[in-house]
Each structure stands twice: as structure tokens, then as C-alpha cells.
Design a protein around this motif. Structure first.
Motif, PDB file in Angstrom:
ATOM      1  N   LEU A 194       0.758  -1.356   0.233  1.00  0.00           N
ATOM      2  CA  LEU A 194      -0.202  -0.010   0.109  1.00  0.00           C
ATOM      3  C   LEU A 194       0.757   1.575   0.037  1.00  0.00           C
ATOM      4  CD1 LEU A 194      -3.096  -0.738   2.137  1.00  0.00           C
ATOM      5  CD2 LEU A 194      -2.841  -1.209  -0.118  1.00  0.00           C
ATOM      6  N   LEU A 195       2.267   1.343   1.071  1.00  0.00           N
ATOM      7  CA  LEU A 195       2.427   2.331   1.187  1.00  0.00           C
ATOM      8  C   LEU A 195       3.321   2.203  -0.151  1.00  0.00           C
ATOM      9  CD1 LEU A 195       4.332   4.543   2.422  1.00  0.00           C
ATOM     10  CD2 LEU A 195       5.664   2.873   3.301  1.00  0.00           C
ATOM     11  N   LEU A 196       3.769   2.020  -1.584  1.00  0.00           N
ATOM     12  CA  LEU A 196       4.622   1.875  -2.446  1.00  0.00           C
ATOM     13  C   LEU A 196       3.122   1.928  -3.021  1.00  0.00           C
ATOM     14  CD1 LEU A 196       6.682  -1.537  -2.712  1.00  0.00           C
ATOM     15  CD2 LEU A 196       7.304   0.644  -2.980  1.00  0.00           C
ATOM     16  N   LEU A 197       2.414   1.581  -3.470  1.00  0.00           N
ATOM     17  CA  LEU A 197       1.524   2.141  -4.133  1.00  0.00           C
ATOM     18  C   LEU A 197       0.947   3.624  -4.584  1.00  0.00           C
ATOM     19  CD1 LEU A 197      -0.091  -1.195  -5.108  1.00  0.00           C
ATOM     20  CD2 LEU A 197       1.286  -0.119  -6.408  1.00  0.00           C
TER      21      LEU A 197
ATOM     22  N   ILE B  64       5.200   7.108 -13.853  1.00  0.00           N
ATOM     23  CA  ILE B  64       5.454   7.612 -12.272  1.00  0.00           C
ATOM     24  C   ILE B  64       4.747   6.578 -11.487  1.00  0.00           C
ATOM     25  CG2 ILE B  64       5.372   9.377 -10.149  1.00  0.00           C
ATOM     26  CD1 ILE B  64       6.270  11.656 -12.236  1.00  0.00           C
ATOM     27  N   PHE B  65       3.327   6.528 -11.301  1.00  0.00           N
ATOM     28  CA  PHE B  65       3.207   5.431 -10.878  1.00  0.00           C
ATOM     29  C   PHE B  65       3.236   3.947 -11.094  1.00  0.00           C
ATOM     30  CE2 PHE B  65      -0.127   2.049 -10.486  1.00  0.00           C
ATOM     31  CZ  PHE B  65      -0.674   2.265  -8.903  1.00  0.00           C
ATOM     32  N   LYS B  66       3.010   3.815 -12.177  1.00  0.00           N
ATOM     33  CA  LYS B  66       3.661   2.189 -13.120  1.00  0.00           C
ATOM     34  C   LYS B  66       4.850   2.050 -12.402  1.00  0.00           C
ATOM     35  CE  LYS B  66       3.363   2.613 -17.856  1.00  0.00           C
ATOM     36  NZ  LYS B  66       3.267   2.609 -18.853  1.00  0.00           N
ATOM     37  N   ALA B  67       5.986   2.702 -12.055  1.00  0.00           N
ATOM     38  CA  ALA B  67       7.437   1.974 -11.908  1.00  0.00           C
ATOM     39  C   ALA B  67       6.664   1.625 -10.572  1.00  0.00           C
ATOM     40  CB  ALA B  67       8.023   3.012 -11.966  1.00  0.00           C
ATOM     41  N   ALA B  68       5.827   1.913  -9.433  1.00  0.00           N
ATOM     42  CA  ALA B  68       6.028   1.554  -8.319  1.00  0.00           C
ATOM     43  C   ALA B  68       5.084  -0.078  -8.197  1.00  0.00           C
ATOM     44  CB  ALA B  68       4.597   2.178  -6.872  1.00  0.00           C
ATOM     45  N   VAL B  69       4.088  -0.341  -9.539  1.00  0.00           N
ATOM     46  CA  VAL B  69       3.543  -1.934  -9.054  1.00  0.00           C
ATOM     47  C   VAL B  69       4.623  -2.527  -9.235  1.00  0.00           C
ATOM     48  CG1 VAL B  69       2.169  -3.521 -11.236  1.00  0.00           C
ATOM     49  CG2 VAL B  69       1.788  -0.428 -10.541  1.00  0.00           C
ATOM     50  N   PRO B  70       5.928  -3.222 -10.156  1.00  0.00           N
ATOM     51  CA  PRO B  70       6.400  -3.992 -10.371  1.00  0.00           C
ATOM     52  C   PRO B  70       7.332  -4.769  -8.535  1.00  0.00           C
ATOM     53  CG  PRO B  70       6.724  -2.967 -12.565  1.00  0.00           C
ATOM     54  CD  PRO B  70       6.079  -2.091 -11.303  1.00  0.00           C
ATOM     55  N   PRO B  71       7.481  -3.432  -8.344  1.00  0.00           N
ATOM     56  CA  PRO B  71       7.984  -3.715  -6.823  1.00  0.00           C
ATOM     57  C   PRO B  71       7.083  -3.965  -5.285  1.00  0.00           C
ATOM     58  CG  PRO B  71       9.455  -1.944  -7.759  1.00  0.00           C
ATOM     59  CD  PRO B  71       8.242  -2.116  -8.148  1.00  0.00           C
ATOM     60  N   ALA B  72       5.822  -3.425  -5.490  1.00  0.00           N
ATOM     61  CA  ALA B  72       4.836  -3.772  -5.109  1.00  0.00           C
ATOM     62  C   ALA B  72       4.724  -5.212  -4.982  1.00  0.00           C
ATOM     63  CB  ALA B  72       3.039  -2.697  -5.504  1.00  0.00           C
ATOM     64  N   ALA B  73       4.545  -6.261  -6.257  1.00  0.00           N
ATOM     65  CA  ALA B  73       4.144  -6.703  -7.380  1.00  0.00           C
ATOM     66  C   ALA B  73       4.946  -8.092  -6.278  1.00  0.00           C
ATOM     67  CB  ALA B  73       4.031  -7.611  -8.085  1.00  0.00           C
ATOM     68  N   ALA B  74       6.343  -7.843  -6.383  1.00  0.00           N
ATOM     69  CA  ALA B  74       7.434  -8.397  -5.814  1.00  0.00           C
ATOM     70  C   ALA B  74       6.989  -8.663  -4.137  1.00  0.00           C
ATOM     71  CB  ALA B  74       8.826  -7.619  -6.007  1.00  0.00           C
ATOM     72  N   VAL B  75       6.709  -7.637  -3.333  1.00  0.00           N
ATOM     73  CA  VAL B  75       6.483  -7.949  -1.989  1.00  0.00           C
ATOM     74  C   VAL B  75       5.241  -8.734  -1.831  1.00  0.00           C
ATOM     75  CG1 VAL B  75       5.901  -6.509   0.118  1.00  0.00           C
ATOM     76  CG2 VAL B  75       7.461  -5.489  -1.225  1.00  0.00           C
ATOM     77  N   ALA B  76       4.378  -8.749  -2.870  1.00  0.00           N
ATOM     78  CA  ALA B  76       3.119  -9.232  -2.589  1.00  0.00           C
ATOM     79  C   ALA B  76       3.424 -10.560  -2.873  1.00  0.00           C
ATOM     80  CB  ALA B  76       1.704  -8.989  -3.540  1.00  0.00           C
ATOM     81  N   ILE B  77       4.185 -11.158  -3.574  1.00  0.00           N
ATOM     82  CA  ILE B  77       4.620 -12.240  -3.531  1.00  0.00           C
ATOM     83  C   ILE B  77       5.888 -12.759  -3.519  1.00  0.00           C
ATOM     84  CG2 ILE B  77       3.377 -12.314  -6.303  1.00  0.00           C
ATOM     85  CD1 ILE B  77       6.616 -12.244  -7.005  1.00  0.00           C
ATOM     86  N   SER B  78       6.008 -12.165  -2.649  1.00  0.00           N
ATOM     87  CA  SER B  78       7.572 -13.094  -1.256  1.00  0.00           C
ATOM     88  C   SER B  78       6.826 -13.758  -0.874  1.00  0.00           C
ATOM     89  CB  SER B  78       7.975 -11.163  -0.922  1.00  0.00           C
ATOM     90  OG  SER B  78       7.227 -11.223   0.026  1.00  0.00           O
ATOM     91  N   PRO B  79       5.991 -13.748  -0.525  1.00  0.00           N
ATOM     92  CA  PRO B  79       5.608 -14.811   0.888  1.00  0.00           C
ATOM     93  C   PRO B  79       5.771 -16.091  -0.182  1.00  0.00           C
ATOM     94  CG  PRO B  79       3.870 -13.234   1.282  1.00  0.00           C
ATOM     95  CD  PRO B  79       5.036 -13.031   0.522  1.00  0.00           C
TER      96      PRO B  79
END
Length: 165
Positions: A45-48, A88-103
Motif C-alpha cells: 500500500l505504501l508503494l502504490l 511515475i505510478f506504473k514504476a511502483a507496481v513491479p516492486p509492490a508485486a514483488a512484495v506481494a509475492i514474496s511469501p
């Protein structure tokens, strides 16, 4: 939209927002520190949300800063500025997705942070190379822009190392 119009938009595309947004995302991960009870959810959420706020800020600056004095602000102008600043927003999506799939990858919170920073830095390099290619840059200039962005990414990573040790 015609093929010619799409080609023109690709030629005129500005990836500065993507490079900037990727650097912003890496900085958010590093600066997040200790999060609450649901750290991965909070980091996503913070990233997005940070990406969204900075996108809005850039749209506002474009519309009311440079544009207001130079042209009439109509719906088409607003849409054009919103679209141009969207990376600017689109660039936050891949790191946010990485966090989401990290488990799913079995990563702990520290591993999750490193994955997100790595994805953001890779995005930063990718956006800069894409911009240079789109502009018709030589291989030498592509190498220079990639190298500069790798160095900037390493600088961001060094901040993470310094803050966690």
C-alpha cells in the motif's frame, strides 16, 4: 487510434517518470523501516499510494505550473498530462508485486525488502534504457545511461545497507 498516431506517441514518449518513479519506489522500501502487524500489505500500500501521490503532484505541477501560462486547460490537455505522468505510478507496481509475492518465494521481511529494492532498481535501469532506445540513442549512450542508473541504484542500495547495519 491509428497506427501512425500510436507510432508518434511511442516516438514522443518520455520515460523520465518511470526512472523517477522507480527511484522513488526503492527509496520508499528503504525508508519504510518497521511496519505494523501486516508489514507486506502495508509496504504494498505504501508503494502504490506513494506512487499515486507523486503522480498527482506531477500532474498538478504540469497543469498549474508550466501549462497554465502557456495554453488553455481543457479536458484533452488534462488527459494528456495525466497519461504522460502515469509512468511515475506504473514504476511502483513491479516492486509492490514483488512484495506481494514474496511469501510464495519463502522470503522473510528482510528478503522481501531486498527483492523490492532490486526490482525497483532494475526498473529504473530498464526505464532509462527504454527511453534512450526510443530516442534513437547510440549503443554507447545506452551503455552510459544504463551505467549511470546502475550506479544510482547502487547508491540507493548502499543507503539500505547503511540504515540496516
Amino acid at each position: 487510434m491509428t497506427a501512425g498516431r500510436r507510432a508518434e506517441r511511442r516516438t514522443q514518449a518520455d520515460y523520465t517518470g518511470g526512472v523517477y518513479g522507480s527511484m522513488l519506489a526503492a527509496s520508499v522500501v528503504i525508508g519504510a523501516g518497521t511496519l505494523g502487524s501486516f508489514p507486506r500489505t502495508e509496504l504494498v500500500l505504501l508503494l502504490l499510494l506513494t506512487g499515486m501521490v507523486f503522480w498527482i503532484a506531477h500532474v498538478h505541477a504540469q497543469l498549474f505550473g508550466a501549462r497554465l501560462a502557456q495554453q488553455v486547460m481543457d479536458r484533452q490537455t488534462v488527459w494528456h498530462v495525466c497519461r504522460d505522468e502515469w509512468p511515475i505510478f506504473k514504476a511502483a507496481v513491479p516492486p509492490a508485486a514483488a512484495v506481494a509475492i514474496s511469501p510464495l518465494l519463502g522470503l522473510d521481511l528482510e528478503g522481501t525488502a531486498w527483492l523490492a529494492v532490486s526490482v525497483a532498481v532494475a526498473g529504473q535501469v530498464g526505464w532509462s534504457v527504454a527511453a534512450a532506445r526510443r530516442a534513437g540513442a547510440s549503443w554507447r549512450l545506452l551503455t552510459v545511461t544504463a551505467s549511470v542508473n546502475v550506479l544510482l541504484g547502487l547508491l540507493i542500495i548502499s543507503f539500505k545497507i547503511a540504515l540496516t547495519h
